[in-house]
Design a protein around this motif. Structure first.
Motif, short mmCIF file in Angstrom:
data_model
loop_
_atom_site.label_atom_id
_atom_site.label_comp_id
_atom_site.label_asym_id
_atom_site.label_seq_id
_atom_site.Cartn_x
_atom_site.Cartn_y
_atom_site.Cartn_z
N VAL A 195 0.83 -1.16 -0.01
CA VAL A 195 -0.03 0.15 -0.18
C VAL A 195 0.74 1.24 0.02
N LEU A 196 2.01 1.02 0.83
CA LEU A 196 2.98 2.30 0.75
C LEU A 196 3.56 2.71 -0.56
N LEU A 197 4.09 1.57 -1.04
CA LEU A 197 4.98 1.73 -2.15
C LEU A 197 4.01 1.80 -3.56
N GLY A 198 2.76 1.13 -3.54
CA GLY A 198 2.05 1.25 -4.67
C GLY A 198 0.84 2.41 -4.46
N PHE A 199 0.72 2.93 -3.49
CA PHE A 199 -0.36 4.24 -3.59
C PHE A 199 0.10 5.16 -2.69
N VAL A 200 0.57 5.16 -1.29
CA VAL A 200 1.08 6.23 -0.59
C VAL A 200 1.84 7.00 -1.05
N ALA A 201 3.08 6.72 -1.48
CA ALA A 201 4.51 7.19 -1.86
C ALA A 201 4.09 8.06 -3.13
N PRO A 202 3.44 7.31 -4.16
CA PRO A 202 3.29 8.24 -5.56
C PRO A 202 2.23 9.29 -5.14
N ALA A 203 1.28 9.11 -4.23
CA ALA A 203 0.22 9.83 -4.10
C ALA A 203 0.75 11.18 -3.40
N ALA A 204 1.46 10.99 -2.17
CA ALA A 204 1.85 11.91 -1.65
C ALA A 204 2.91 12.83 -2.35
N TYR A 205 3.82 12.16 -3.33
CA TYR A 205 4.73 12.85 -4.25
C TYR A 205 4.06 13.67 -5.08
N LEU A 206 2.61 13.24 -5.77
CA LEU A 206 1.96 14.22 -6.74
C LEU A 206 1.30 15.24 -5.68
N GLU A 245 3.94 17.94 -5.34
CA GLU A 245 4.43 18.65 -6.63
C GLU A 245 3.00 19.55 -7.17
N ALA A 246 1.98 18.82 -6.91
CA ALA A 246 0.89 19.65 -7.51
C ALA A 246 0.89 20.91 -6.50
N PHE A 247 1.07 20.87 -5.49
CA PHE A 247 0.81 22.04 -4.49
C PHE A 247 1.91 23.24 -4.71
N GLY A 248 3.43 22.70 -4.91
CA GLY A 248 4.15 23.38 -5.37
C GLY A 248 3.81 24.22 -6.85
N GLN A 258 1.27 26.88 -5.96
CA GLN A 258 1.87 28.01 -5.47
C GLN A 258 2.83 28.81 -6.44
N PHE A 259 3.42 28.03 -7.51
CA PHE A 259 4.14 28.75 -8.41
C PHE A 259 3.28 29.59 -9.46
N ALA A 260 2.64 28.79 -10.07
CA ALA A 260 1.85 29.44 -11.29
C ALA A 260 0.30 29.17 -11.24
N GLY A 261 -0.24 28.63 -10.21
CA GLY A 261 -1.73 28.32 -10.33
C GLY A 261 -1.92 27.29 -10.85
N ILE A 262 -3.19 26.96 -11.16
CA ILE A 262 -3.93 25.75 -12.26
C ILE A 262 -4.36 26.26 -13.21
N SER A 263 -3.72 25.56 -14.43
CA SER A 263 -3.94 25.89 -15.71
C SER A 263 -5.35 25.71 -15.99
N PRO A 264 -5.96 26.78 -16.74
CA PRO A 264 -7.32 26.88 -17.04
C PRO A 264 -7.69 25.57 -17.89
N ALA A 316 4.94 14.23 -19.28
CA ALA A 316 5.88 13.39 -19.03
C ALA A 316 6.85 13.27 -20.27
N ALA A 317 6.35 12.78 -21.15
CA ALA A 317 7.12 12.55 -22.44
C ALA A 317 8.05 13.89 -22.77
N ARG A 318 7.70 14.79 -22.55
CA ARG A 318 8.62 16.25 -22.54
C ARG A 318 9.57 16.44 -21.38
N GLY A 319 9.30 15.60 -20.29
CA GLY A 319 10.03 15.89 -19.16
C GLY A 319 9.77 17.06 -18.38
N THR A 320 8.37 17.52 -18.54
CA THR A 320 7.74 18.65 -17.60
C THR A 320 7.13 17.95 -16.62
N TYR A 321 7.75 17.19 -15.56
CA TYR A 321 7.06 16.61 -14.45
C TYR A 321 6.06 17.59 -13.51
N GLU A 322 6.60 18.71 -13.27
CA GLU A 322 5.74 19.64 -12.50
C GLU A 322 4.55 20.02 -13.22
#
Length: 575
Positions: free
Chosen positions: A310-321, A324-327, A330-336, A522-528
């Motif tokens: 559960v930690l590796l398959g869900f919690v870790a990627p969900a926490a990372y997302l 990153e989404a919060f960052g 804060q930086f540029a808002g949410i794209s329309p 992700a293919a362009r490498g723009t993970y944020e």
């Protein structure tokens, strides 16, 4: 005599109704077979100089990596799914009530999102490796770095951590519903806990394990995002690159048929391996398995074993997302455009789910009311789509859909002097048809399982009271199969929302879903940029998974109560 004549007249009147049900089932089954028939037609056109090039440069590596990936993922999902299902079914340990449903959470995370998240988490200049270097006293990645995650072994592990719930779900249901007296008798004969699992529970659960394992392997073959992100060149990736890079549709169709042969061989091999096995129910009424308490170190070990996936398959990627989404916010808002992508994702998945459930209900009802070769073959044909990877299915549907669009445009130009454009491809209907062909088997199988529990006498009583077959379905079948219908609908919705290959290939122009947006970023490498879309996919997908786990627990509880003798219920104290 009058009653006999009336019944005869009713039978003569109702025979055409049965014909229409069989005809409708045949049409739905033929549509499910359409992609494969179209693939054969496309592949027969040939591709000049394809196979010498493929045998030399593409197929050896792609086939080798595909087989390794299938074997590795199969072992991982079988071990994790079966062991966790046995632990939460047979033992009572700290955290079991939470882990029972939490083990399903990785179903909400698509494989390509997990690969995308771990690529950034374990990057040489990422937080994890940076923390390890700080602890060990290294200054730069040149001095110390973990093995590259872009490898087939990392792909096996990540896919296994996401796909094990397929085995867990089916095997847990088997453990909860199989006769507990078989396990209890083996214990009274002196068999220890380990031997009970390997010699009694595991053989009984083998059909359920095989079903879940086949679903996980189908998803592995269907995967294109995670494999491509992690640098694994599977047959599915080869099909996509052959079509897009070489612009060679017949070549891609030929590779797709070769991969389809592998899928069929896997299914036949599994069925052949258990051809002589038979399962018989005991004369006693089945009872639910009573969990054995585990405390101390064994209980902690069981909890830890169930918690790690559960930690590796869900919690870790969900926490990372989430971070990153919060960052990004804060930086540029949410794209329309995210809002339009949410609407596109939810609306197309909801429409497809409604249509798929309608087709599944129709096939299941046809097979029940008009049993025979036509309805049986149609129901079995509807399951072919789930065995076909999304890339293969999209290739198969592209030609007939394109032919239909061109024909409509030509007729419109001749009659009205103007073209209507791409009717199916341009409106998103092609996506709904692709989802239907791919996931119809889930709805059909779920409804068949639900209807199998309804006695035929209820159908006969409703017909004697004047109900038509549609009325029987509306008043009898639908209320009694609502849990099965809800479960099937939730699974279909989650799968439609996560589907990437077919969406990439058949979406209308300028039509972006959250999955295609994530893949492009992700293919362009723009993970944020991709983190917001990935988090939204997980957030939308987790709600149906939670509801699904509650439905499963409710059905298990009802089955347990139904299996308990009335004398035992009467002897229990009232509360």
């Amino acid at each position: 005599m009058t009653e006999v004549a009336t019944l005869s007249e009713n039978w003569r009147f109702r025979r055409p109704v049965g014909t229409r049900w069989r005809l409708g089932a045949a049409v739905v089954g033929a549509f499910a077979c359409l992609p494969i028939a179209a693939l054969v037609t496309i592949a027969s056109q040939g591709s000049e100089g394809l196979w010498p090039h493929m045998f030399t440069h593409v197929l050896p590596s792609a086939l080798h990596q595909t087989l390794i990936l299938l074997v590795g993922v199969g072992l991982v999902v079988a071990v994790i799914g079966t062991t966790t299902a046995w632990l939460v079914s047979a033992y009572d340990f700290p955290g079991r009530s939470i882990l029972d449903w939490a083990l399903l959470l990785p179903l909400a995370v698509p494989t390509y999102i997990v690969a995308y998240a771990y690529l950034d988490i374990l990057h040489p200049v990422g937080a994890v490796q940076g923390l390890i270097r700080d602890v060990l006293g290294y200054q730069s990645p040149r001095e110390f770095r973990l093995p590259d995650i872009r490898s087939i072994w990392a792909c096996i592990l990540l896919l296994g951590l996401v796909l094990y719930p397929y085995v867990y779900l089916t095997t847990r249901a088997m453990f909860l519903t199989q006769a507990a007296n078989v396990v209890e008798v083996s214990r009274t004969l002196g068999t220890d806990q380990r031997a009970v699992f390997f010699r009694v529970a595991l053989p009984l659960a083998r059909p359920a394990i095989a079903i879940g394992l086949s679903l996980a392997l189908m998803e592995t073959l269907n995967d294109i995002g995670a494999s491509e992100f992690l640098g694994v060149k599977t047959l599915t990736v080869s099909i996509y690159t052959t079509w897009v890079t070489r612009n060679d549709l017949p070549a891609a169709a030929q590779i797709a048929l070769a991969m389809l042969v592998i899928v069929v061989l896997l299914i036949l091999l599994e069925r052949y391996s258990r051809r002589n096995q038979r399962y018989a129910a005991g004369a006693q009424r089945p009872r639910a398995l009573v969990p054995t308490p585990l405390r101390g170190l064994p209980g902690f070990a069981a909890c830890l074993f169930c918690l790690v996936p559960v930690l590796l398959g869900f919690v870790a990627p969900a926490a990372y997302l989430l971070v990153e989404a919060f960052g990004r916010y804060q930086f540029a808002g949410i794209s329309p455009r995210i809002w339009s992508e949410i609407v596109n994702t939810v609306s197309i998945s909801a429409l497809a789910t409604a249509f798929i459930l309608g087709c599944g209900c129709f096939l299941a009802c046809s097979q029940r009311s008009q049993p025979g070769r036509v309805t049986s073959v149609a129901a079995r044909a509807s399951t072919l789509g789930y065995a076909v990877p999304g890339t293969v299915l999209a290739l198969g549907l592209l030609v007939p859909i394109g032919l239909f669009d061109r024909s409509v445009a030509r007729v419109s130009a001749d009659l009205f002097g103007s073209s209507v454009g791409l009717v199916l491809l341009g409106s998103g209907t092609a996506l709904i048809l692709a989802y239907t062909a791919r996931f119809m088997g889930i709805a059909t199988g779920g409804m068949e399982a639900g209807m199998a529990r309804i006695p035929a006498s209820l159908d006969q009583a409703a017909r004697m009271l004047g109900q038509t077959q549609a009325g029987v379905f509306r008043t009898v079948h639908l209320p009694l199969t609502r849990p099965a219908l809800v479960s099937a609908g939730l699974l279909v919705f989650v799968d439609c929302m996560k589907e990437l290959p077919a969406t990439l290939l058949l979406r209308p122009l300028n039509f972006e879903t959250l999955a295609t947006h994530l893949y492009g970023e992700a293919a362009r490498g723009t993970y944020e940029e991709a983190s917001v879309a990935a988090l939204l996919i997980v957030a939308i997908g987790i709600l149906p998974v939670i509801v699904l786990s509650k439905v499963g627990r409710t059905r298990s509880r009802e089955a347990s109560l139904a299996a308990t003798p009335s004398s035992e219920l009467d002897s229990q104290p009232s509360r």
